[in-house]
Design an enzyme around this catalytic site. Structure first.
Site, PDB file in Angstrom:
ATOM      1  N   GLY A  62      41.620  40.347  42.014  1.00 43.15           N
ATOM      2  CA  GLY A  62      40.396  40.507  41.311  1.00 43.15           C
ATOM      3  C   GLY A  62      40.074  41.977  41.823  1.00 43.15           C
TER       4      GLY A  62
ATOM      5  N   ARG B 136      42.315  41.507  34.231  1.00 45.81           N
ATOM      6  CA  ARG B 136      41.726  42.511  33.111  1.00 45.81           C
ATOM      7  C   ARG B 136      42.680  43.940  33.374  1.00 45.81           C
ATOM      8  NH1 ARG B 136      35.542  43.716  34.654  1.00 45.81           N
ATOM      9  NH2 ARG B 136      35.200  41.877  35.900  1.00 45.81           N
TER      10      ARG B 136
ATOM     11  N   ASP C 206      47.830  36.971  37.038  1.00 46.96           N
ATOM     12  CA  ASP C 206      47.185  35.884  36.958  1.00 46.96           C
ATOM     13  C   ASP C 206      47.315  35.111  38.338  1.00 46.96           C
ATOM     14  OD1 ASP C 206      45.549  33.484  36.554  1.00 46.96           O
ATOM     15  OD2 ASP C 206      46.689  33.142  34.543  1.00 46.96           O
TER      16      ASP C 206
ATOM     17  N   TYR D 261      29.590  26.222  41.551  1.00 51.61           N
ATOM     18  CA  TYR D 261      30.397  27.614  42.075  1.00 51.61           C
ATOM     19  C   TYR D 261      29.958  27.167  43.810  1.00 51.61           C
ATOM     20  CZ  TYR D 261      30.027  32.380  44.021  1.00 51.61           C
ATOM     21  OH  TYR D 261      30.115  33.465  44.570  1.00 51.61           O
TER      22      TYR D 261
ATOM     23  N   LYS E 281      32.792  26.901  46.842  1.00 52.03           N
ATOM     24  CA  LYS E 281      32.883  27.588  47.901  1.00 52.03           C
ATOM     25  C   LYS E 281      32.781  26.880  49.115  1.00 52.03           C
ATOM     26  CE  LYS E 281      32.914  31.939  46.077  1.00 52.03           C
ATOM     27  NZ  LYS E 281      33.928  32.547  46.494  1.00 52.03           N
TER      28      LYS E 281
HETATM   29  P1  NAD Z   1      33.626  39.683  39.636  1.00 54.32           P
HETATM   30  O1  NAD Z   1      33.648  38.630  38.530  1.00 54.32           O
HETATM   31  O2  NAD Z   1      32.981  40.950  39.376  1.00 54.32           O
HETATM   32  O3  NAD Z   1      35.277  39.939  39.930  1.00 54.32           O
HETATM   33  C1  NAD Z   1      36.289  39.224  39.669  1.00 54.32           C
HETATM   34  C2  NAD Z   1      37.652  39.516  39.247  1.00 54.32           C
HETATM   35  O4  NAD Z   1      38.365  38.649  39.363  1.00 54.32           O
HETATM   36  C3  NAD Z   1      37.342  40.108  37.783  1.00 54.32           C
HETATM   37  O5  NAD Z   1      37.707  41.495  37.781  1.00 54.32           O
HETATM   38  C4  NAD Z   1      38.159  39.096  37.236  1.00 54.32           C
HETATM   39  O6  NAD Z   1      38.943  39.913  36.113  1.00 54.32           O
HETATM   40  C5  NAD Z   1      39.260  38.637  38.027  1.00 54.32           C
HETATM   41  N1  NAD Z   1      39.888  37.521  37.636  1.00 54.32           N
HETATM   42  C6  NAD Z   1      39.348  36.285  37.209  1.00 54.32           C
HETATM   43  N2  NAD Z   1      40.128  35.526  37.185  1.00 54.32           N
HETATM   44  C7  NAD Z   1      41.316  35.952  37.482  1.00 54.32           C
HETATM   45  C8  NAD Z   1      42.610  35.245  37.698  1.00 54.32           C
HETATM   46  N3  NAD Z   1      42.882  34.039  37.257  1.00 54.32           N
HETATM   47  N4  NAD Z   1      43.715  36.087  38.143  1.00 54.32           N
HETATM   48  C9  NAD Z   1      43.452  37.392  38.393  1.00 54.32           C
HETATM   49  N5  NAD Z   1      42.327  38.077  38.524  1.00 54.32           N
HETATM   50  C10 NAD Z   1      41.098  37.237  38.022  1.00 54.32           C
HETATM   51  O7  NAD Z   1      33.093  39.174  41.013  1.00 54.32           O
HETATM   52  P2  NAD Z   1      32.815  39.745  42.230  1.00 54.32           P
HETATM   53  O8  NAD Z   1      31.434  39.963  42.258  1.00 54.32           O
HETATM   54  O9  NAD Z   1      33.385  40.956  42.592  1.00 54.32           O
HETATM   55  O10 NAD Z   1      33.193  38.708  43.421  1.00 54.32           O
HETATM   56  C11 NAD Z   1      34.052  38.615  44.134  1.00 54.32           C
HETATM   57  C12 NAD Z   1      34.137  37.489  45.037  1.00 54.32           C
HETATM   58  O11 NAD Z   1      33.134  37.350  45.868  1.00 54.32           O
HETATM   59  C13 NAD Z   1      34.255  36.125  44.564  1.00 54.32           C
HETATM   60  O12 NAD Z   1      34.789  35.155  45.205  1.00 54.32           O
HETATM   61  C14 NAD Z   1      32.725  35.810  44.476  1.00 54.32           C
HETATM   62  O13 NAD Z   1      32.460  34.445  44.531  1.00 54.32           O
HETATM   63  C15 NAD Z   1      32.678  36.205  45.987  1.00 54.32           C
HETATM   64  N6  NAD Z   1      31.050  36.628  46.119  1.00 54.32           N
HETATM   65  C16 NAD Z   1      30.182  37.574  45.360  1.00 54.32           C
HETATM   66  C17 NAD Z   1      28.932  37.992  45.321  1.00 54.32           C
HETATM   67  C18 NAD Z   1      28.280  38.917  44.575  1.00 54.32           C
HETATM   68  O14 NAD Z   1      26.974  39.149  44.407  1.00 54.32           O
HETATM   69  N7  NAD Z   1      29.137  39.822  43.626  1.00 54.32           N
HETATM   70  C19 NAD Z   1      28.177  37.246  46.173  1.00 54.32           C
HETATM   71  C20 NAD Z   1      28.619  36.223  47.036  1.00 54.32           C
HETATM   72  C21 NAD Z   1      30.035  35.821  46.966  1.00 54.32           C
END
Ligand code: NAD
Length: 333
Positions: A26, A54, A70, A160, A164
């Site tokens: 990711g 992506r 994936d 969500y 978590k």
């Molecule tokens: P994001 O949606 O910006 O990025 C997630 C990435 O994962 C994307 O680039 C997507 O293409 C990729 N992805 C999705 N499905 C996939 C798959 N099957 N295989 C491979 N890649 C895949 O999310 P983020 O904001 O960078 O968050 C990352 C982590 O941090 C997540 O677990 C999220 O729950 C957690 N988180 C984020 C926030 C925030 O504010 N951004 C807050 C709390 C927790």
């Protein structure tokens, strides 16, 4: 005894020569891009493999190896881990809060299966460490609203948050049962200028900067008095790396540490932006995300992270706003 000492020396030598090889899953998301770049600086670009569904993010291009992956394909993930002698995995792929409410079963499926695939491979291959982020979304309407503690009522109401919370339990289980060194943080809403946010309820706190610079006005999807815990990305990246670099003996929580730096409402961040852009205006049109935000705490107590591994934040609201408005224009150009 001499044989024993020799064996110990050989073991220590082998350990010290063992190379850290990191896989970020990711890597093209809001956190992944910046975390990958920071890890490449620390471990060397060739030792950090970025992967995502992506296309490679433009900020990652030319900075190190990239593979298309994936995470739901466990066999492919397993082959990748073995082929590249991976020792640490950072799993960032997930469906976030707002997107999750649109397709709950898909969010549950992806968030759970991705984590279980990684934990199980970590167990089978004896990986050194796994990182998986949790979220303040584990808390729900019955949790204390202010200064919410690490161990308190946890009854999430979004899919969500449910995923978590279940994920946290799995992390603890794999740690206790199979000794997998998995570490986790309950991130608040994250604010950054490099990579766009991916469908969370706190995304407004990033959008507001883009609109303030481009349109001088912003229509907010949350009410003006909605307080939420937030953090600037440099603090979040540093917290992640500091947690992962800490000695395992310091980690008393395997389920996801509370982590905090600032809390504010849309009205407060708008007022702070107005100090730099005086003609900026904000209006409010709450949508389905208001209900999600209403179920979350307004502020978080993170004293355990501070006590266990020395967490300390650097950015408060004024410092974050100033830094965003200094750096975002170059990204938008
Ligand atoms: P994001 O949606 O910006 O990025 C997630 C990435 O994962 C994307 O680039 C997507 O293409 C990729 N992805 C999705 N499905 C996939 C798959 N099957 N295989 C491979 N890649 C895949 O999310 P983020 O904001 O960078 O968050 C990352 C982590 O941090 C997540 O677990 C999220 O729950 C957690 N988180 C984020 C926030 C925030 O504010 N951004 C807050 C709390 C927790």
């Amino acid at each position: 005894n001499i044989t024993c000492n020799k064996l110990n020396l050989a073991f220590n030598y082998q350990q010290s020569m063992k190379k850290d090889k990191i896989l970020v899953i990711g890597a093209c998301g809001q956190i992944g891009v910046e975390l990958t770049l920071a890890l490449r600086k620390m471990y060397g670009e060739g030792n950090v493999i970025a992967s995502d569904l992506r296309e490679e993010h433009e900020l990652l291009r030319g900075t190190g190896p990239y593979v298309s992956l994936d995470v739901m394909n466990k066999e492919m993930l397993h082959v990748l881990v073995i082929r590249h002698n991976i020792t640490q995995v950072y799993l960032l792929a997930a469906i976030l809060s707002a997107t999750g409410e649109k397709n709950p079963l898909l969010a549950w499926h992806i968030n759970m299966a991705s984590l279980l695939n990684v934990l199980d491979i970590a167990k089978e291959e004896g990986l050194d460490k796994v990182y998986w982020p949790s979220s303040i979304a584990v808390f729900g309407p019955n949790s204390p609203k202010e200064d919410t503690e690490q161990h308190t009522i946890i009854e999430p109401t979004t899919i969500y948050g449910i995923s978590k919370f279940a994920g946290e339990r799995w992390c603890e289980y794999y740690n206790h049962r199979y000794n997998v060194d998995v570490r986790s943080l309950r991130y608040p809403g994250l604010i950054s200028y490099k990579s766009a946010p991916g469908g969370g309820t706190t995304d407004y706190a990033v959008e507001i900067f883009h609109e303030a610079l481009e349109e001088k006005s912003y229509k907010c999807f949350l009410r003006e008095d909605t307080y939420l815990p937030m953090m600037y990305m440099p603090d979040a990246i540093r917290a992640t790396i500091e947690l992962m670099e800490s000695d395992a003996s310091k980690i008393s929580v395997r389920a996801g540490y509370n982590l905090a730096s600032m809390s504010f409402s849309p009205k407060e961040i708008a007022a702070e932006i107005k100090k730099h852009i005086p003609d900026f205006t904000i209006s409010y049109e709450p949508d389905y995300r208001q209900a999600i935000a209403d179920g979350w705490p307004g502020s978080i107590n993170d004293e355990l992270a501070r006590k266990d591994w020395g967490w300390n934040h650097e950015y408060d609201l004024p410092k974050m706003v100033e830094d965003m408005l200094t750096n975002l224009p170059a990204q938008l150009a």
